[in-house]
Design an enzyme around this catalytic site. Sequence first.
Site, PDB file in Angstrom:
ATOM      1  N   ARG A 107       0.887  -1.179   0.000  1.00  0.00           N
ATOM      2  CA  ARG A 107       0.000   0.000   0.000  1.00  0.00           C
ATOM      3  C   ARG A 107       0.913   1.214   0.000  1.00  0.00           C
ATOM      4  O   ARG A 107       1.739   1.377   0.900  1.00  0.00           O
ATOM      5  CB  ARG A 107      -0.892  -0.003   1.241  1.00  0.00           C
ATOM      6  N   HIS A 134      -7.641   1.086  -6.126  1.00  0.00           N
ATOM      7  CA  HIS A 134      -7.767   0.160  -4.987  1.00  0.00           C
ATOM      8  C   HIS A 134      -8.453  -1.122  -5.488  1.00  0.00           C
ATOM      9  O   HIS A 134      -9.602  -1.406  -5.152  1.00  0.00           O
ATOM     10  CB  HIS A 134      -8.580   0.828  -3.881  1.00  0.00           C
ATOM     11  N   GLN A 137     -10.213  -3.958  -3.192  1.00  0.00           N
ATOM     12  CA  GLN A 137     -11.497  -3.542  -2.630  1.00  0.00           C
ATOM     13  C   GLN A 137     -12.638  -3.837  -3.600  1.00  0.00           C
ATOM     14  O   GLN A 137     -13.686  -4.372  -3.211  1.00  0.00           O
ATOM     15  CB  GLN A 137     -11.459  -2.032  -2.326  1.00  0.00           C
ATOM     16  N   ASP A 225     -17.535   7.059  -0.575  1.00  0.00           N
ATOM     17  CA  ASP A 225     -16.272   6.883   0.146  1.00  0.00           C
ATOM     18  C   ASP A 225     -15.981   8.195   0.862  1.00  0.00           C
ATOM     19  O   ASP A 225     -16.642   9.213   0.604  1.00  0.00           O
ATOM     20  CB  ASP A 225     -15.162   6.511  -0.865  1.00  0.00           C
ATOM     21  N   CYS A 266     -16.320   1.348   1.153  1.00  0.00           N
ATOM     22  CA  CYS A 266     -15.134   0.502   1.404  1.00  0.00           C
ATOM     23  C   CYS A 266     -14.709   0.549   2.866  1.00  0.00           C
ATOM     24  O   CYS A 266     -14.007  -0.354   3.316  1.00  0.00           O
ATOM     25  CB  CYS A 266     -13.989   0.923   0.491  1.00  0.00           C
ATOM     26  N   ARG A 294     -13.272  -8.859   1.680  1.00  0.00           N
ATOM     27  CA  ARG A 294     -11.862  -8.544   1.392  1.00  0.00           C
ATOM     28  C   ARG A 294     -11.019  -9.783   1.645  1.00  0.00           C
ATOM     29  O   ARG A 294     -10.112 -10.112   0.878  1.00  0.00           O
ATOM     30  CB  ARG A 294     -11.365  -7.401   2.291  1.00  0.00           C
TER      31      ARG A 294
HETATM   32  N1   CP Z   1     -11.123  -0.363   2.780  1.00  0.00           N
HETATM   33  C1   CP Z   1      -9.841  -0.405   3.157  1.00  0.00           C
HETATM   34  O1   CP Z   1      -8.922  -0.621   2.344  1.00  0.00           O
HETATM   35  O2   CP Z   1      -9.647  -0.211   4.493  1.00  0.00           O
HETATM   36  P1   CP Z   1      -8.255  -0.029   5.259  1.00  0.00           P
HETATM   37  O3   CP Z   1      -7.728   1.334   4.879  1.00  0.00           O
HETATM   38  O4   CP Z   1      -8.609  -0.131   6.702  1.00  0.00           O
HETATM   39  O5   CP Z   1      -7.307  -1.097   4.815  1.00  0.00           O
HETATM   40  N1  NVA Z   2     -10.195   6.731  -0.683  1.00  0.00           N
HETATM   41  C1  NVA Z   2      -9.713   6.237   0.581  1.00  0.00           C
HETATM   42  C2  NVA Z   2      -9.861   4.759   0.656  1.00  0.00           C
HETATM   43  C3  NVA Z   2      -9.430   4.137   1.943  1.00  0.00           C
HETATM   44  C4  NVA Z   2      -9.557   2.662   1.965  1.00  0.00           C
HETATM   45  C5  NVA Z   2      -8.271   6.648   0.775  1.00  0.00           C
HETATM   46  O1  NVA Z   2      -7.469   6.528  -0.170  1.00  0.00           O
HETATM   47  O2  NVA Z   2      -7.939   7.130   1.857  1.00  0.00           O
END
Ligand code: CP
Ligand code: NVA
Length: 308
Positions: A107, A134, A137, A225, A266, A294
């Site tokens: 990530r 992402h 997700q 989101d 998400c 997930r």
């Molecule tokens: N939805 C998601 O990716 O959550 P986290 O940021 O907690 O991993």
């Molecule tokens: N759009 C959000 C998703 C988190 C899972 C972010 O990037 O922070």
Amino acid sequence: MRHFLDIHTTDAGELRGIIDGARHMKTAREGRPRGAADDEQPLAGRMVALIFEKPSTRTRTSFDVGVRQMGGETMVLSGADMQLGHGETIADTARVMSRYVDLIMIRTFDESVLQEMAEYADVPVINGLTDRTHPCQIMADVMTYEEHRGPIKGKKVVWAGDGNNVCSSFLHAAGQFGFDMTFTGPAQLDPEEEFVGLARKAGSTITIERDAAKAVEGADLVVTDTWVSMHDSQSSKERRHNMLRPYQVNAELMKHAKDDALFMHCLPAHREEEVTSPVMDGPHSVVFDEAENRLHAQKAIMRWCLGV
Ligand code: CP
Ligand code: NVA
């Protein structure tokens, strides 16, 4: 080498196979304690590195648990604590990590980091979220929709709010799984044109509608989101909130969707900002099934990457 970098760069038939695999593995575990091993142990003897340059609850926990259920081992690494965060190149990090582990999930911020990792690693690399996409997700989201309502092909998905990284992967999925999408949000936060174009080229109808109530008319699925993503500056928060307030998903807005429409997020959600509690906790919401899926979707992604 099978990297899982994005939904639009993975073959549609392979994506369908991953969803089927996830469904199969989920069914096979029904009724077991979360920590119990799967009957099949395809990751036995494998080590998976989970690298986080941003915070995470779901991605971190679901990957870690998923690997263990399949008999593998994990190491969770914070980017800031690695030499990666202190000037070692991504390419060198990828080469070194490949000598220790069988699979890397990362990530990160800029997607160039993910791409460089994939280019130089001798092991599969999985995208656990970048500023731009992402994909894990949305694999879970497609699985969740189909679990509740059958094939997503031909359905109307409405994205309300910020055309962000999660929205981008939804657009990729529209093209690959054959559903239509309407985006409703302020013009300043429109989804990436390139991705809208890709989905249209694949045959999906992609509509931009500034009026949230009109957009949601006839929706099979409404998704939102956070209004401020991890890569957005905190100083932009007030401006973004002001722009996005008309796109809050609340009970009034959901009335415009089909009676049996689903609501997805998400997570993490900011209750009473992008979504109200009556929607999050209401009859349309499948947000916690999404979170659970997930785990199953990523287990199938890891098996696909490793060919096991
Ligand atoms: N939805 C998601 O990716 O959550 P986290 O940021 O907690 O991993
Ligand atoms: N759009 C959000 C998703 C988190 C899972 C972010 O990037 O922070």
